[in-house]
Design a protein around this motif. Structure first.
Motif, short mmCIF file in Angstrom:
data_model
loop_
_atom_site.label_atom_id
_atom_site.label_comp_id
_atom_site.label_asym_id
_atom_site.label_seq_id
_atom_site.Cartn_x
_atom_site.Cartn_y
_atom_site.Cartn_z
N VAL A 103 0.99 -1.21 0.04
CA VAL A 103 0.02 -0.08 0.07
C VAL A 103 0.92 1.25 0.04
CG1 VAL A 103 -1.87 1.27 1.18
CG2 VAL A 103 -1.68 -1.15 1.12
N ARG A 104 0.92 2.01 -1.08
CA ARG A 104 1.73 3.09 -1.28
C ARG A 104 1.03 4.17 -0.20
NH1 ARG A 104 1.45 1.63 -7.03
NH2 ARG A 104 3.56 1.27 -7.63
N VAL A 105 2.03 5.15 0.26
CA VAL A 105 1.96 6.17 1.05
C VAL A 105 2.05 7.53 0.46
CG1 VAL A 105 2.80 7.11 3.23
CG2 VAL A 105 2.41 4.65 3.09
N ARG A 106 1.18 8.62 0.53
CA ARG A 106 1.52 10.00 0.06
C ARG A 106 1.63 10.95 1.37
NH1 ARG A 106 -2.25 10.53 -5.37
NH2 ARG A 106 -2.03 8.32 -5.77
N PRO A 107 2.65 11.67 1.32
CA PRO A 107 2.37 12.76 2.50
C PRO A 107 1.80 14.00 2.12
CG PRO A 107 4.64 12.86 1.11
CD PRO A 107 3.72 11.85 0.55
N LEU A 108 1.34 14.49 3.23
CA LEU A 108 0.07 15.74 3.29
C LEU A 108 0.61 16.80 4.04
CD1 LEU A 108 -2.26 17.31 2.37
CD2 LEU A 108 -3.32 15.60 4.37
N SER A 109 0.76 17.91 3.57
CA SER A 109 1.41 18.95 4.48
C SER A 109 0.42 19.95 4.87
CB SER A 109 2.89 19.62 4.24
OG SER A 109 2.79 20.21 2.89
N GLY A 110 0.17 20.96 3.80
CA GLY A 110 -0.64 22.01 3.95
C GLY A 110 -2.09 21.79 2.97
N GLY A 111 -2.12 21.03 1.98
CA GLY A 111 -3.30 20.58 1.24
C GLY A 111 -3.50 21.42 0.32
N SER A 134 -1.81 15.11 -3.16
CA SER A 134 -1.52 14.79 -1.80
C SER A 134 -2.50 13.79 -0.92
CB SER A 134 -0.91 15.91 -1.04
OG SER A 134 -1.90 16.99 -0.99
N TYR A 135 -3.79 13.98 -1.37
CA TYR A 135 -4.92 13.40 -0.52
C TYR A 135 -5.98 12.58 -1.39
CZ TYR A 135 -6.62 17.82 -1.72
OH TYR A 135 -7.13 19.01 -2.51
N ARG A 136 -5.66 12.58 -2.76
CA ARG A 136 -6.63 11.99 -3.61
C ARG A 136 -6.03 11.37 -4.81
NH1 ARG A 136 -8.68 14.38 -8.89
NH2 ARG A 136 -7.09 15.87 -9.65
N SER A 137 -6.85 10.25 -5.38
CA SER A 137 -5.94 9.59 -6.48
C SER A 137 -6.94 9.81 -7.61
CB SER A 137 -5.78 8.04 -6.30
OG SER A 137 -5.36 7.53 -7.60
N ILE A 138 -6.50 9.28 -8.84
CA ILE A 138 -7.50 9.52 -9.99
C ILE A 138 -8.11 7.97 -10.23
CG2 ILE A 138 -7.53 9.63 -12.49
CD1 ILE A 138 -5.26 11.85 -12.26
N ASP A 139 -7.45 7.14 -9.94
CA ASP A 139 -7.84 5.60 -10.19
C ASP A 139 -8.23 5.21 -8.87
OD1 ASP A 139 -8.30 3.02 -10.91
OD2 ASP A 139 -6.49 3.06 -12.19
N ALA A 140 -9.50 4.70 -8.55
CA ALA A 140 -9.96 4.08 -7.41
C ALA A 140 -9.48 2.64 -7.25
CB ALA A 140 -11.39 4.19 -7.29
N ALA A 141 -8.98 2.18 -8.47
CA ALA A 141 -8.38 0.68 -8.00
C ALA A 141 -7.34 0.38 -7.41
CB ALA A 141 -8.47 0.24 -9.88
N CYS A 142 -6.56 1.16 -7.08
CA CYS A 142 -5.28 0.95 -6.39
C CYS A 142 -5.17 1.82 -5.17
CB CYS A 142 -4.12 1.26 -7.31
SG CYS A 142 -3.92 0.24 -8.79
N PRO A 143 -5.69 1.06 -3.98
CA PRO A 143 -5.66 1.89 -2.63
C PRO A 143 -4.30 2.38 -2.43
CG PRO A 143 -5.42 -0.61 -2.46
CD PRO A 143 -5.54 -0.28 -3.78
N PHE A 144 -4.43 3.40 -1.42
CA PHE A 144 -3.26 4.47 -0.96
C PHE A 144 -3.44 5.02 0.47
CE2 PHE A 144 -5.82 7.61 -2.77
CZ PHE A 144 -5.65 8.46 -2.04
N ALA A 145 -2.50 5.27 1.18
CA ALA A 145 -2.64 5.78 2.55
C ALA A 145 -2.10 7.22 2.41
CB ALA A 145 -1.98 5.02 3.55
#
Length: 517
Positions: free
Chosen positions: A94-102, A109-120
């Motif tokens: 499960v890949r991880v994305r960092p989020l600072s100020g948004g 940093s907080y959403r994906s285009i493809d719902a098929a691959c989960p991320f945190a």
């Protein structure tokens, strides 16, 4: 908090992994639950998940039921929490994305285009400590702090120190520095990232590395190569700059019917050649050109400089206001005087508008006839605004390869913004159509081969990685379509660094740097 034995065990596992592990979302969530204390991990089933997710989002375009959102949000309060999230992610695919100020303009940093691959998401907003050392003229700042908090923290320690970052006080430090970061003192001091002298980062093996530990190339890459590609930077050491006790500012409006086209044409020659102590930017909106300026000195010098270099603008002593540097930060952030410094600590509330942005770089002055024809765009339904930020000064004296940001030799940067408050399809199409249409109209007059763009102004119109594609070998060629506009010749070096520090492409999103095989 993770135990030392767990961290060392996962380190051994992660070193052995050369390709991404099969995705096991249940195992990932269990791994986090086993090694993090309650109140840090929020799954989509958590009651607080929606409010935690929306806390840092600044764009309503990405607050919809159809937006693919993170499987888990980790509200980190310590670097060890980031390490756990990364190591659990590596072990369970499960890949991880960092989020600072948004403020990521495409929300990557907080959403994906493809719902098929989960991320945190690892949300760093609670990691916001600022430690200013007046004696060494330096500061350690956590990635989750905002620029406003950083400026406030510096000013509380010294009235004669500042930092050459951006205008927006709610912008996260982590994202700003990761993209290079330019602001109103860049002509004097260069980019914000030029002043990063150390950093602490969690790499793709879950290790905590400082500048010496990550090495020269890795440290080069994080200072402008974009966030979310080379690890999670949890804190930055910054070199602060001296500011005078008094600075001068002005804002003057020149409508179209008062020679605005002539002034914009002349501005292109004047602004990049001004002394390094002054910046003169322009906001173009409706039928008006708003000229804004900061001068690192008093009004007498400011007005004299304008009179000598740009008499056509007609700036007088009545237009000029003297203030401290921190008051100038408030002036440009909130458009006014007398604002309390505590406003800089406001991180904002839930998103209240939709927006789209694009960027360009101009290397040759745009003809007057083009400026004159551009005014018609600001009469259209859905019209937004342009911001023109001049370079020159220190920007032109630093090599384009000194950091990943390659556009230092431009005359100026153009930012296109569309804002709207109606969530209807018609409103969105009008505003998106306006910004894309004007951007296309300007193509003959901006940088070419490739047409440049700023990574601090993410734009998926340039192209995107296939987030779910496991074929790492071909990802470089696919990414060049958007990577070279952001980074030009530096893109290849960034990809080489990626291949050394994250060969399995664990830190990946729709516009992250791919490894170069």
């Amino acid at each position: 908090m993770a135990t030392a034995s767990f961290l060392f065990a996962l380190l051994a596992v992660s070193i052995a992994i050369c390709t991404a592990a099969p995705t096991n979302t249940t195992g990932f969530v269990s791994c986090l639950a086993d090694h993090l204390t309650p109140g840090i991990v929020y799954t989509q089933a958590s009651d607080s998940y929606p409010s935690v997710l929306e806390f840092s989002i600044k764009n309503l375009r990405f607050v919809t039921p159809a937006t693919p959102t993170p499987l888990v949000i980790v509200k980190a309060t310590h670097a060890s929490h980031v390490q756990v999230a990364v190591r659990c992610g590596v072990a369970h695919g499960v890949r991880v994305r960092p989020l600072s100020g948004g403020h990521d303009y495409e929300g990557l940093s907080y959403r994906s285009i493809d719902a098929a691959c989960p991320f945190a998401v690892v949300d760093l907003a609670a990691m916001r400590a600022i430690r200013v050392d007046v004696r060494t003229k330096s500061a350690w700042v956590d990635s989750g702090a905002t620029l406003g908090e950083l400026y406030y923290g510096i000013a509380n320690k010294s009235a004669r120190l500042g930092f050459p970052g951006g205008v927006g006080p709610t912008v996260g430090v982590g994202g700003h520095l990761s993209g290079g970061g330019f602001g109103l003192m860049m002509r004097k001091h260069g980019l914000a990232a030029d002043h990063v002298v150390d950093a602490v980062l969690v790499d793709a093996q879950g290790r905590l590395l400082d500048r010496a530990g990550m090495g020269k190339d890795h440290f080069w890459a994080i200072r402008g190569g974009g966030g979310g590609s080379f690890g999670v930077v949890v804190s930055w050491k910054l070199r602060l700059v001296r500011v005078p006790a008094t600075v001068a500012v002005f804002t003057v409006h020149r409508p179209r019917n008062r020679s605005a086209s002539d002034l914009l044409t002349k501005w292109q020659h004047v602004a990049p050649a001004l002394p390094r102590d002054v910046i003169l930017r322009v906001v173009v909106q409706n039928q008006d050109a708003q000229f804004e300026s900061l001068y690192l000195g008093r009004c007498a010098g400011h007005v004299a400089t304008m009179g000598r270099t740009f008499p056509e603008l007609g700036v007088t002593r009545k237009d000029c206001i003297e203030m401290s540097w921190i008051e100038s930060v408030l002036y440009f952030a909130f458009y006014g005087t007398g604002k309390p410094a505590a406003l800089l600590l406001d991180r904002g509330s839930k998103p209240d508008r939709y927006f789209k942005a694009k960027s360009d770089f101009v290397h040759e002055p745009i003809p007057r006839r083009v400026w004159e024809s551009t005014w018609s765009w600001f009469l259209k339904d859905g019209a937004g605004l342009l911001i023109l930020d001049p370079y020159g000064g220190k920007m032109g004296r630093v090599s384009p390869s000194a950091t990943p940001f390659p556009h230092r030799r431009a005359l100026y940067n153009v930012q296109y913004y569309g804002f709207w408050w109606d969530n209807g399809t018609e409103a969105s199409e009008q505003h998106m159509g306006w910004i894309r249409g004007l951007h296309q109209e300007m193509e003959p007059y901006v940088s070419k081969n490739p047409r440049g763009a700023s990574v601090n102004y993410k734009d998926l119109d340039l192209g995107a990685n296939d987030y779910c594609d496991s074929d790492v070998a071909n990802s470089y060629e696919k990414a060049r379509v958007w990577g070279e506009p952001y980074f030009k010749a530096n893109f290849e070096r960034l990809a080489l660094v990626k291949s050394m520090v994250d060969p399995s492409d664990f830190f990946r999103n729709e516009q992250s740097i791919p490894p170069l095989r």
